[in-house]
Design an enzyme around this catalytic site. Structure first.
Site, short mmCIF file in Angstrom:
data_model
loop_
_atom_site.label_atom_id
_atom_site.label_comp_id
_atom_site.label_asym_id
_atom_site.label_seq_id
_atom_site.Cartn_x
_atom_site.Cartn_y
_atom_site.Cartn_z
N ASP A 152 0.85 -1.19 0.00
CA ASP A 152 0.00 0.00 0.00
C ASP A 152 0.89 1.25 0.00
OD1 ASP A 152 -2.51 1.49 0.40
OD2 ASP A 152 -1.75 1.82 2.42
N ASP A 179 -0.27 5.24 0.88
CA ASP A 179 -0.52 6.22 1.94
C ASP A 179 -0.58 5.53 3.31
OD1 ASP A 179 -0.93 8.54 0.23
OD2 ASP A 179 -2.78 7.57 -0.40
N ASP A 195 -1.73 -0.64 5.97
CA ASP A 195 -1.78 0.08 7.25
C ASP A 195 -3.18 0.17 7.83
OD1 ASP A 195 -2.61 1.95 5.16
OD2 ASP A 195 -2.55 3.47 6.73
#
Length: 235
Positions: free
Chosen positions: A17, A19, A181
Site C-alpha cells: 500500500d 498512503d 496500514d
C-alpha cells in the site's frame, strides 16, 4: 493462515500500500483538501479529522469532508463532481511537497527485491496521484506495476484489486504478501486469500490497528527482513 510459520515455498511477490504504509501523506491531504474547502466556501478541517477520513479513496475523503462541514449526504453527493475537480487540481499542484517516506521503507523494499520478490504498489489513491508521488520520493523503481483506486471497478476492501494485482505479478494469492496500514488492506487480503502484514504507524480511521485482520504487525517495513519474520522472507 499462520504468517509466522514458513510455507512450503517462499513468497513469490508482495503488494504494498502507499498512503500510511510507505509515505506519510497526511500533510498533502491537509493542504489540498482545505484549499478545496476554502474555494467552495466550506469550513476547514483539522488534520486529526482528515486522518480519520483517509484510506477509502478520494471520493470518500471529499464526501466526508463536505458532510463534516455541514452538508447533508445528498447535498455532498451533488457537489462531489465539482469538489473533486477542485481537489484534483490542488492535489496535483502540491503532490509530495508535504509528505515524507517513513523510516525503514527504502531498506524494506530493497531487501524484498534482493530476496527475489516481485513487487507491486496497490493504493486507493487515484493513479494520477500515485505514480508522481512514487517518482518524487524515489520509490517507483522498486515496483513492476502500480495500480490506483481507479484502476479497477472496485477499491479495497474489496478483494478484486488484490486478485487483479496478483494476476499482473503472476503469483498466486497464497504466495503474495499484502502489506498495508488499515482495515481496508486486512479485509481485502483475507477475502483474496493473501497473507497480510500491517504497519502500526499508518492511518486506520482512528481505530487501533490490532483490531484489523492481520497475520503480523510491523513497526517498520524493514521488520519483514528480520530472521523471526518467518514466511521465507529472511534467510
Amino acid at each position: 493462515m499462520d504468517f509466522i510459520q514458513p510455507p512450503p515455498q517462499r513468497w513469490q511477490s508482495a503488494i504494498i500500500d502507499l498512503d500510511g504504509t510507505m509515505v506519510d501523506t497526511l500533510g498533502d491531504f491537509d493542504v489540498a483538501l482545505n484549499r478545496m474547502l476554502t474555494e467552495l466556501g466550506r469550513p476547514a478541517l483539522e488534520r486529526t479529522t482528515i486522518e480519520h477520513m483517509v484510506g477509502k479513496g478520494s471520493e470518500h475523503l471529499i464526501h466526508s469532508a463536505l458532510v463534516h462541514g455541514g452538508l447533508g449526504a445528498e447535498q455532498a453527493s451533488a457537489q462531489l463532481p465539482m469538489a473533486y475537480e477542485h481537489y484534483q487540481r490542488h492535489y496535483l499542484s502540491i503532490n509530495g511537497a508535504h509528505s515524507a517516506v517513513y523510516p525503514g521503507v527504502l531498506e524494506g523494499l530493497a531487501g524484498l527485491r534482493a530476496r527475489g520478490l516481485r513487487l507491486a504498489c496497490l493504493t486507493n489513491k487515484p493513479l494520477a496521484f500515485a505514480r508522481p508521488l512514487l517518482q518524487a520520493k524515489g520509490l517507483d523503481g522498486f515496483f513492476e506495476c502500480v495500480f490506483g483506486g481507479d484502476s479497477f471497478e472496485r477499491k479495497k476492501p474489496d478483494p478484486l484489486p488484490l486478485l487483479k494485482t496478483c494476476e499482473a505479478l503472476g503469483s498466486a494469492p497464497a504466495q503474495t504478501l499484502m502489506v498495508g496500514d488499515s482495515q481496508n488492506d486486512g479485509l481485502a487480503a483475507r477475502a483474496a486469500g493473501c497473507p497480510v502484514a500491517l504497519v502500526t504507524y499508518g492511518y486506520n480511521h482512528g481505530e487501533p490497528i490490532e483490531g484489523a485482520p492481520h497475520d503480523r504487525l510491523l513497526d517498520s517495513l524493514a521488520d519483514l527482513l528480520l530472521p523471526d519474520a518467518g514466511s521465507g522472507l529472511a534467510h
